[in-house]
Each structure stands twice: as structure tokens, then as C-alpha cells.
Design a protein around this motif. Structure first.
Motif, mmCIF file in Angstrom:
data_model
loop_
_atom_site.group_PDB
_atom_site.id
_atom_site.type_symbol
_atom_site.label_atom_id
_atom_site.label_comp_id
_atom_site.label_asym_id
_atom_site.label_seq_id
_atom_site.Cartn_x
_atom_site.Cartn_y
_atom_site.Cartn_z
ATOM 1 N N SER A 25 30.971 43.065 42.024
ATOM 2 C CA SER A 25 31.621 41.768 42.038
ATOM 3 C C SER A 25 31.085 40.860 40.937
ATOM 4 O O SER A 25 31.847 40.134 40.288
ATOM 5 C CB SER A 25 31.431 41.104 43.403
ATOM 6 O OG SER A 25 32.085 39.863 43.454
ATOM 7 N N ALA A 35 36.554 45.347 48.649
ATOM 8 C CA ALA A 35 37.255 44.145 48.190
ATOM 9 C C ALA A 35 38.247 43.662 49.247
ATOM 10 O O ALA A 35 38.346 42.456 49.506
ATOM 11 C CB ALA A 35 37.986 44.443 46.868
ATOM 12 N N LEU A 74 34.473 36.984 46.114
ATOM 13 C CA LEU A 74 33.943 38.345 46.062
ATOM 14 C C LEU A 74 35.074 39.355 45.893
ATOM 15 O O LEU A 74 34.925 40.342 45.161
ATOM 16 C CB LEU A 74 33.149 38.652 47.338
ATOM 17 C CG LEU A 74 31.801 37.940 47.484
ATOM 18 C CD1 LEU A 74 31.207 38.221 48.863
ATOM 19 C CD2 LEU A 74 30.840 38.372 46.392
ATOM 20 N N SER A 88 28.767 35.856 44.073
ATOM 21 C CA SER A 88 28.095 37.148 43.886
ATOM 22 C C SER A 88 26.588 36.975 43.784
ATOM 23 O O SER A 88 25.821 37.733 44.399
ATOM 24 C CB SER A 88 28.634 37.846 42.627
ATOM 25 O OG SER A 88 30.015 38.081 42.728
ATOM 26 N N THR A 126 35.536 41.939 42.521
ATOM 27 C CA THR A 126 35.684 43.389 42.657
ATOM 28 C C THR A 126 37.034 43.859 42.133
ATOM 29 O O THR A 126 37.131 44.881 41.456
ATOM 30 C CB THR A 126 35.525 43.803 44.128
ATOM 31 O OG1 THR A 126 34.260 43.328 44.613
ATOM 32 C CG2 THR A 126 35.573 45.317 44.275
#
Length: 507
Positions: free
Chosen positions: A441, A122, A295, A497, A299
Motif C-alpha cells: 500500500s 485491498a 489502504l 500506510s 494497493t
């Protein structure tokens, strides 16, 4: 003559005393009537009620007091008739209440899973300093939303005079007692909560499948031969099915304890490797591009995955008043969780840079036995934790299955078939998307953002509408801001994602 007059006066006095006494005693003169037009039920209602708090027979031992001192507690029906506020925690009957320490352990275990191992990935999508402050901010917002949910639960319990409510029940009762225009949507809101809970938990199970397979592949490829991740997923299918045929959580307690011990040991060893020979902070990017931030959001919000267990933990506490507050169990536990997540993400990204993988365990040195042992320990811990995550969707779906089947044998077969089908379903999803980082994600953006950032502020608005939203409606504007943040994260996180799943080289 004087004697006769005296006797007549005494008789009239006795009759008068009897007539005055009968309404208080509740006797019916004939067939339940008291001569004044009131029936026996009305007489009983007029009876003076003794103060149960002062009665020695109603003194009970306060479980939160170590000195076994006697504390007076009210009869559950007394609060409403006396005008005193209903306190939900005073009316909970718990067979095995949890202590503050028990609740803290469950809170930590519920929030620390595969998400913590994905935090360096992340940070790669956010940059070192954006990830650092963003994770702390995300932890604060998620913790505040957990407090919202608990406060709404307490408010609705006091209104309805019930001891406790679940997440879905809080949503339903809030809409039922909220603005008139929204009351018709109470069932829809409840179904949405349950749907996203099922999606979230099955998403966790899908991630667990990929995580175990990926780590086993790394170990076996180092010592023996390399096979595709889907081969390991297929080999894991039968053990996963057999493990999840166990319906009683009591039999999974030893497995859960083993998983917790393996997780603690594995994380300790992971920190040992991450903190060795750390490079300078200038070797990694301080911030990333806007295109990669969704993203990171997916996460990070996936990592704070404990919103669904907040109310069950608070409802089962021996001293629920210790759950909230600045130094309560919730804040203390979430501070520990946020610091752990931030530390793993910060040092993991600093150590491995842009080469960091979807799980930090995959970056550990492959030529060291301890590193391979860490991979095995974490794979086993997540494998054993799968059944605990799987329990939630089954508990939601099982009542619907039982209602459609009429014999006990058919219900039993139906439940087992549902368990096998759901495990196979998560296996198929994992096999279709073996990219661990993208799966995490996506699950975070779709489900975790909805449950953790969108529904709690919505429930708070509906619960306290219109006159309990603060001066100048500051609570309303604060909740709207959180909802907009969650909705934007949902939209852009899901889009990015899915794009990365379809084209892994895109980002």
C-alpha cells in the motif's frame, strides 16, 4: 559573310544556354561562384529534389505485410521538406521488433505480479462492492493515463522529428516546448520522473523480498519448524545479490520464461481453491469505512504497475499503429488485467473474508500438498522476477555512476558495488517492514500514484497548452480532476500506510 553571321549567332545562343543551365547544374564559375552571387551550397539547395517515393530504389518490404508486397516509404529527411507530417513510427530502426502478440504478453507480464495476489486484501479495506467497481474504475483511469502518455509522445516526436522518446524524455521535451514560465523546470521534471521510477522499482523489489520470505516461512513452518520472517530475508540476501550481478538481460530471458510459467500455474491453482465452496455475499461487508479506503487505493494503484513500460513496448513494436485504439493491444491487455485483478480480489475476499492476508497464497489450506506447492511456485516466480524489476533503477543510475569514474575498471567495480548496495538496501527496508500488505500500500500510494495518475495528465496539459485542450478546455478540467484524485490518494494513502506500519493494529 552570311556564314560568319550565322556562326556568331550560334555562339551567342550556346553561351546563353550555358548561362541558363549553370544554376541548375550547380557549377561555380570561379571559386564556387556562379556569376549571380550564389555560392555552391546555395546552388545545391536550389537543385530540384526527385520524388523519392516514386523511385524504385526506395521501395522496401513492409514488415507488417505477410505477402511480402512492396510498399514505398519516404526517406527520413523528406517529410519536412515536402510539407508532409512527420510520422515517428516510419523512422524507427528496430533490430528485433515485437509483434502484437509479443507486446501483449509483455504488457500482461509487466502488470501481473505481486499486486494481483494482494487484491483480496485491498477488497478487505474497501468492501466487496466498493472494491469491485473501484478496481474497474481504477483500471479505466490508469489505462486512459497510459493513452495520454503515448499520445503526448507521438505529438512531441512529430514536433522534434525524432522516432521515439522515453517516459522521462517525454516529460522533459513537453516542458521545454510548453508554456514559457515552465520551461526552466524541464530538467527538474525529468529528475522527478527518474526519481519516482527508481523509488517505484526499488519498492517493488522490497515487496518481492517480503513476499518470497513470507511464503517460504509458511511452507517450512508446516513441514519442519517456524522461524521469523527476517531469518528468511537474511537467507535470501546472498542468492539475491548473486542473481542481480548479472548485467545482461539476455541471460535472464530463460529465468523470465520460467517465472512466467510458474506465475500462470500458481494463479490457476489459486483460482481453483478460491472458487470452491464460496459463501454467500452477505457474509462479507459490502463497503468499508472511509479510514480504510486509502489502504485500498494504495494497493489497487500498486497493482496497475505497468505505466513505466508502456512507451518502451510501443516504441519497439513492428506495427505501433495497433497499440492504441478501442480494440488495440493496450486496451485489450488492460481489460484482461483489470478483469483478472477484479476476479482475484472479489472471489478471494468473498472466500476468506476479513481473515484474508497480504498475499492470497498465505490463505491457501496449509494441510494440502498442492497449496504448499503453489506457495513455492509463486515464491520462485517472484524471486526470479526481482532481477527484471531491479534492471530499471540500475539503467537509470548507471550513467551517473559512469560519469563520475574515469577508467573502465573503476566503472565496472562501481557498477557492481552499486548493485550490491541497492540489493542490501531493499533487504534492509524489507526487514524493517515485514508487513506485506502495508508495504504494498505504501509503495502504491507514494510512487505508483505519482507515475500513473499525476504526471501523465500534467504532461498532457503542458504538451497541448494552450490551443489543443478541447472546447471550453474540457481536456484541462479532466486532467486536473485526475491529478487531484492522484494527489489525494498520494497524501491519504501514504499517511494511512505509514500509520499501519507503525501500529499494525490501528486498522
Amino acid at each position: 559573310m552570311k556564314v560568319m553571321l550565322l556562326l556568331m549567332a550560334m555562339d551567342r545562343g550556346a553561351r546563353k544556354m550555358k548561362n541558363e543551365r549553370e544554376p541548375l547544374l550547380g557549377h561555380a564559375a570561379d571559386g564556387g561562384s556562379n556569376g549571380s552571387g550564389l555560392d555552391a551550397a546555395e546552388h545545391q539547395r536550389l537543385l530540384a529534389r526527385p520524388d523519392l517515393r516514386s523511385s524504385p530504389e526506395n521501395m522496401i518490404v513492409d514488415p507488417s505485410n505477410d505477402t511480402d508486397s512492396l510498399v514505398a516509404k519516404e526517406d527520413p529527411t523528406y517529410g519536412s521538406s515536402s510539407g508532409e507530417p512527420y510520422e515517428p513510427s516510419m523512422h524507427r530502426t528496430l533490430e528485433h521488433p515485437t509483434t502484437n502478440l509479443d507486446t501483449m504478453i509483455h504488457l500482461l507480464k509487466g502488470n501481473i505480479g505481486t499486486g494481483i495476489l494482494a487484491m483480496p486484501d485491498a477488497f478487505k479495506h474497501a468492501g466487496l462492492y466498493v472494491g469491485l467497481f473501484g478496481t474497474l474504475f481504477m483500471g479505466a483511469v490508469c489505462t486512459h493515463c497510459m493513452h495520454m502518455l503515448v499520445n503526448c509522445s507521438h505529438e512531441l516526436c512529430r514536433r522534434l522529428q525524432v522516432p521515439s522518446l522515453s517516459f522521462a524524455d517525454v516529460c522533459q521535451r513537453a516542458f521545454e516546448s510548453g508554456p514559457i514560465g515552465l520551461r526552466r523546470y524541464s530538467k527538474l521534471a525529468t529528475n522527478l520522473i527518474n526519481m519516482f521510477l527508481v523509488i517505484t522499482q526499488l519498492g517493488f523489489c522490497c515487496v518481492y523480498f517480503v513476499f518470497v520470505a513470507a511464503n517460504l516461512r509458511e511452507v517450512i513452518a508446516h513441514y519442519f519448524f517456524d522461524l521469523h520472517t527476517r531469518i528468511y530475508l537474511l537467507l535470501l540476501l546472498i542468492p539475491m545479490v548473486l542473481l542481480n550481478l548479472v548485467k545482461n538481460l539476455k541471460y535472464l530471458t530463460p529465468i523470465s520464461l520460467i517465472a512466467a510459467l510458474l506465475t500462470v500455474t500458481g494463479l490457476s491453482c489459486t483460482f481453483y481453491y478460491m472458487l470452491q465452496d464460496l459463501p454467500n455475499t452477505h457474509t462479507v461487508k459490502p463497503y468499508s469505512s472511509w479510514a480504510q479506503l486509502p489502504l485500498y487505493f494504495g494497493t489497487a494503484i500498486y497493482a496497475f504497475e505497468g505505466i513505466g513500460m508502456v512507451l518502451p513496448l510501443e516504441n519497439n513494436m513492428k506495427t505501433p499503429e495497433d497499440f492504441g485504439g478501442w480494440s488495440g493491444v493496450l486496451n485489450t491487455g488492460m481489460v484482461i488485467v483489470a478483469c483478472l485483478y477484479t476476479a482475484v480480489g472479489f472471489f478471494g475476499y468473498l472466500k476468506y473474508g476479513d481473515s484474508v492476508k497480504g498475499s492470497i497464497t498465505l490463505n491457501l489450506p496449509g494441510d494440502e500438498f498442492i497449496a504448499q506447492l503453489v506457495r513455492i511456485m509463486m515464491a520462485l516466480a517472484i524471486f526470479f522476477s526481482y532481477s527484471l524489476q531491479f534492471f530499471v533503477p540500475m539503467s537509470i543510475l548507471n550513467p551517473h555512476i559512469r560519469r563520475r569514474l574515469h577508467t573502465e575498471q573503476s566503472r565496472l567495480i562501481g557498477e557492481y558495488l552499486a548493485r550490491v548496495s541497492l540489493v542490501v538496501f531493499t533487504f534492509i527496508l524489507a526487514a524493517m517492514i515485514p508487513n506485506l500488505g502495508a508495504v504494498i500500500s505504501l509503495v502504491g500510494a507514494v510512487s505508483s500514484s505519482t507515475l500513473a495518475l499525476i504526471f501523465p495528465p500534467l504532461i498532457e496539459i503542458v504538451t497541448f497548452w494552450p490551443d489543443k485542450l478541447g472546447r471550453h478546455y474540457w481536456v484541462l478540467w479532466k486532467d486536473i480532476a485526475i491529478m487531484v484524485f492522484g494527489i489525494l490518494g498520494f497524501i491519504f494513502g501514504t499517511y494511512t500506510s505509514v500509520a499501519q506500519i507503525l501500529n499494525p493494529d490501528l486498522v
